[in-house]
Motif scaffolding. Structure first.
Motif, PDB file in Angstrom:
ATOM      1  N   GLY A 149       6.138   2.886   8.548  1.00 11.96           N
ATOM      2  CA  GLY A 149       5.145   3.746   7.893  1.00 11.96           C
ATOM      3  C   GLY A 149       4.626   3.116   6.596  1.00 11.96           C
ATOM      4  N   ASP A 150       5.520   2.442   5.862  1.00 12.90           N
ATOM      5  CA  ASP A 150       5.087   1.780   4.612  1.00 12.90           C
ATOM      6  C   ASP A 150       4.128   0.639   4.930  1.00 12.90           C
ATOM      7  OD1 ASP A 150       6.881   3.274   2.820  1.00 12.90           O
ATOM      8  OD2 ASP A 150       8.474   2.216   3.901  1.00 12.90           O
ATOM      9  N   PHE A 151       4.484  -0.111   5.977  1.00 12.15           N
ATOM     10  CA  PHE A 151       3.620  -1.232   6.369  1.00 12.15           C
ATOM     11  C   PHE A 151       2.240  -0.716   6.791  1.00 12.15           C
ATOM     12  CE2 PHE A 151       2.294  -4.170   9.896  1.00 12.15           C
ATOM     13  CZ  PHE A 151       1.814  -5.161   9.052  1.00 12.15           C
ATOM     14  N   ARG A 152       2.231   0.409   7.527  1.00 12.14           N
ATOM     15  CA  ARG A 152       0.955   1.011   7.959  1.00 12.14           C
ATOM     16  C   ARG A 152       0.111   1.401   6.738  1.00 12.14           C
ATOM     17  NH1 ARG A 152      -0.398  -0.688  12.710  1.00 12.14           N
ATOM     18  NH2 ARG A 152       1.601  -1.358  13.507  1.00 12.14           N
ATOM     19  N   GLN A 153       0.778   1.844   5.671  1.00  7.82           N
ATOM     20  CA  GLN A 153       0.072   2.194   4.428  1.00  7.82           C
ATOM     21  C   GLN A 153      -0.594   0.952   3.822  1.00  7.82           C
ATOM     22  OE1 GLN A 153       0.655   5.417   2.034  1.00  7.82           O
ATOM     23  NE2 GLN A 153       0.018   5.888   4.117  1.00  7.82           N
TER      24      GLN A 153
ATOM     25  N   GLY B 123       0.830  -1.213   0.000  1.00  8.76           N
ATOM     26  CA  GLY B 123       0.000   0.000   0.000  1.00  8.76           C
ATOM     27  C   GLY B 123       0.858   1.253   0.000  1.00  8.76           C
ATOM     28  N   SER B 124       2.182   1.100  -0.086  1.00  7.03           N
ATOM     29  CA  SER B 124       3.071   2.261  -0.035  1.00  7.03           C
ATOM     30  C   SER B 124       3.607   2.583  -1.437  1.00  7.03           C
ATOM     31  CB  SER B 124       4.248   1.942   0.895  1.00  7.03           C
ATOM     32  OG  SER B 124       5.387   2.678   0.529  1.00  7.03           O
ATOM     33  N   ASN B 125       3.455   3.839  -1.842  1.00 11.81           N
ATOM     34  CA  ASN B 125       3.945   4.217  -3.184  1.00 11.81           C
ATOM     35  C   ASN B 125       5.455   4.045  -3.307  1.00 11.81           C
ATOM     36  OD1 ASN B 125       1.498   4.747  -4.318  1.00 11.81           O
ATOM     37  ND2 ASN B 125       1.494   6.927  -3.754  1.00 11.81           N
ATOM     38  N   LYS B 126       6.171   4.291  -2.199  1.00 12.46           N
ATOM     39  CA  LYS B 126       7.632   4.129  -2.247  1.00 12.46           C
ATOM     40  C   LYS B 126       7.985   2.664  -2.572  1.00 12.46           C
ATOM     41  CE  LYS B 126      10.465   3.329   1.391  1.00 12.46           C
ATOM     42  NZ  LYS B 126      10.805   3.493   2.801  1.00 12.46           N
ATOM     43  N   ILE B 127       7.291   1.748  -1.894  1.00 11.59           N
ATOM     44  CA  ILE B 127       7.582   0.318  -2.110  1.00 11.59           C
ATOM     45  C   ILE B 127       7.080  -0.134  -3.491  1.00 11.59           C
ATOM     46  CG2 ILE B 127       7.137  -2.035  -1.237  1.00 11.59           C
ATOM     47  CD1 ILE B 127       9.068  -0.362   0.522  1.00 11.59           C
ATOM     48  N   LEU B 128       5.908   0.349  -3.901  1.00  9.71           N
ATOM     49  CA  LEU B 128       5.383  -0.039  -5.222  1.00  9.71           C
ATOM     50  C   LEU B 128       6.363   0.358  -6.312  1.00  9.71           C
ATOM     51  CD1 LEU B 128       1.585   0.848  -4.879  1.00  9.71           C
ATOM     52  CD2 LEU B 128       2.586  -1.436  -5.126  1.00  9.71           C
TER      53      LEU B 128
ATOM     54  N   ARG C 195       6.033  -1.881  -9.969  1.00 11.22           N
ATOM     55  CA  ARG C 195       4.692  -2.377 -10.242  1.00 11.22           C
ATOM     56  C   ARG C 195       3.936  -1.539 -11.267  1.00 11.22           C
ATOM     57  NH1 ARG C 195       2.761  -7.267  -9.574  1.00 11.22           N
ATOM     58  NH2 ARG C 195       0.716  -6.543  -8.924  1.00 11.22           N
ATOM     59  N   GLY C 196       4.316  -0.270 -11.435  1.00 14.79           N
ATOM     60  CA  GLY C 196       3.674   0.512 -12.501  1.00 14.79           C
ATOM     61  C   GLY C 196       2.311   1.079 -12.143  1.00 14.79           C
TER      62      GLY C 196
END
Ligand code: SAM
Ligand code: SF4
Length: 485
Positions: free
Chosen positions: A341-345, A294-299, A304-305
């Motif tokens: 924070g990414d996990f929370r997203q 759910g995190s744009n940084k990780i996506l 993933r595009g």
């Protein structure tokens, strides 16, 4: 479709041999045991291999100790299933010593490791890659005749591995998979699939239609279209239908009552496909749409595009067009660089969507993929904690969603006896939920209306709507005359 190499044509496949021929055949036949790991794609490959082996008188056994040929169909998407394969091989070594069974490895690990597997496991006879399935009978014969160990892992430019392998015996199945495409070009940074399944290739639609029509003639009622990105179907095939067009054509095939597909990439989910959920009567109200994070940084690091915003917009649109649609997805926790924070997203996205179910995985670095080089790895303990939190939340959501269905009217396709009770049959709703209800085996293969009485963590309890009530469907709140048995 080709005849000969790949089995008999549809017209011939239906012919019935006499009892005598059958018993002689049985006496002459050998047995094959296939152990399958991984996704539906692998399960379907196993079915295809069994069909090919029938053509050279190998019948399936569920007992490895009875087998003349033991094949492990493998998965290397994550480390855990890959490890299981080596322990399975250890178990089968003893059987080889006892009865001389031929032992083979197929699938993604075979493709990835090739000859190295033969070097590492001295009692292994065969390594057969993902695109070499049509060569299975030939490879087996080579081992039987010469005793040589064989390895075939080339990628097949002639695309023979995409062709249908028609069964030689009536299927006796009411649900069937049909491969519509293979491989993947998306190269997500964590994923081994493009390396072990090859580049994305769609099958010509006329072949797919022919196979689905054949399945319908064999009594199949529900067809699941398979591809790593089924909704990207048709890309790169000059003049070919796009995925919604393929669905439209399959929707017209008599005898097929339900259409499903798996899996889908959010990037390839077009407005036309979303609209198909309201236009095509046989398309079931369910989509598996992996979001991964759910995190744009990780996506972005996953390549993933899409963004969380565009994913959520597509979910809203799907629900606008088809309010009853069931949503499932895949998600990865502990990707390199994933901070709290990414996990929370990710949890936040789950809360916004409220998925019907989720397949959740701890990130597993795969040799050869880009993310295997990323250095900011998440500690195993943290990955495990995040996975447990996420799974607890999802468990509760799934239960609540199932419980909320109590009192609703659903249609199920009855598949057989329930595992829980001899008095019950089991089937799935159009939204792909399992329902157990009291009933007899004469209902198998039929679409029947049920009223849901209770929702559990993994299934629903229902009761069949009595025949009389079905005739007065309006007063029962059951909406369609299709409900008549
Ligand atoms: N094509 C599908 C898509 O794009 O979402 C996914 C196919 S993949 C074989 C199935 C699932 O395995 C993925 O959705 C992902 O969640 C999981 N997966 C793949 N590689 C992984 C890895 N290295 N570690 C953990 N999970 C992984
Ligand atoms: Fe793997 Fe990504 Fe292709 Fe899915 S889209 S198969 S996750 S590379």
């Amino acid at each position: 479709m080709t005849e000969g190499d790949y089995g008999r044509s549809p017209a011939l496949a239906g012919s019935v041999s006499s009892d005598l021929e059958e018993s002689e055949e049985k006496a002459l036949s050998k047995r094959v045991y296939i152990e399958t790991y991984g996704c539906q794609m692998n399960e379907h490959d196993t079915e295809r291999m069994l069909r090919l082996l029938e053509g050279v008188s190998y019948n399936e056994t569920k007992e490895p100790k009875e087998a003349d040929f033991i094949l492990i169909n493998t998965c290397s998407v994550r480390e855990k299933p890959e490890h299981k394969i080596y322990s399975a091989l250890g178990r089968f070594k003893k059987l080889k010593e006892e009865n001389g069974a031929i032992i083979g490895v197929a699938g993604c690990v075979a493709q990835q490791e090739g000859e190295r597997l033969l070097d590492r496991i001295p009692y292994l006879d065969m390594v057969i890659g993902t695109q070499a399935i049509p060569m299975l009978p030939q490879l087996l014969q080579t081992i039987e005749v010469s005793g040589k160990r064989v390895c075939e892992t080339g990628f097949d430019k002639n695309r023979k591995y995409l062709e249908a392998i028609f069964p030689q015996k009536p299927l006796g199945e009411i649900k069937s998979y049909v491969t519509i495409m293979q491989g993947c070009d998306h190269f997500c940074s964590f994923c081994i699939v493009p390396y072990v399944r090859g580049r994305e290739q769609s099958r010509p639609s006329r072949e797919i239609i022919e196979e689905v029509k054949y399945m319908a003639e064999m009594g199949v009622k529900e067809v699941s279209l398979l591809g790593q990105n089924a909704n990207g179907y048709g890309r790169g095939l000059e003049g070919e239908l796009a995925f919604p067009g393929l669905l439209r054509q399959i929707n017209e095939i008599d005898g097929i009552e339900r259409i499903r597909f798996t899996t889908s990439h959010p990037r390839d989910l077009s407005e036309e496909l979303i609209q198909a959920y309201s236009r095509l009567s046989k398309l079931c109200e369910h989509i598996h749409l992996p979001f991964q994070s759910g995190s744009n940084k990780i996506l972005k690091a996953m390549h993933r595009g899409y963004t969380r915003e565009s994913y959520l917009e597509k979910i809203d649109r799907l629900r606008e067009i088809c309010p009853s649609i069931a949503l499932t997805a895949d998600v990865i926790v502990g990707f390199p660089g994933e901070e709290e924070g990414d996990f929370r997203q990710t949890l936040d996205l789950m809360e916004k969507v409220r998925f019907d179910d989720l397949f959740s995985f701890k990130y597993s670095p795969r040799k050869g993929t880009r993310s295997a080089q990323f250095e900011d790895r998440v500690e195993e303990k943290v990955k495990q904690e995040r996975l447990s939190i996420l799974q607890e939340i999802q468990k509760e959501t799934t239960l609540q969603k199932n419980q909320a269905l109590a009192g609703s009217a659903e249609e199920i396709l009855v598949e057989g006896r329930s595992k829980q009770s001899d008095r019950d049959v089991t089937g799935r709703t159009r939204s792909n939920k399992i329902v157990n209800a009291e009933g007899d085996l004469s209902l198998v293969g039929k679409l029947v209306p049920v009223r849901i009485t209770k929702g559990y963590a993994h299934s629903l309890r229902g009761e069949l709507v009595p025949h009389q009530c079905r005739l007065q469907s309006a007063s029962c709140g059951v909406k369609s005359s299709e409900f008549l048995i």
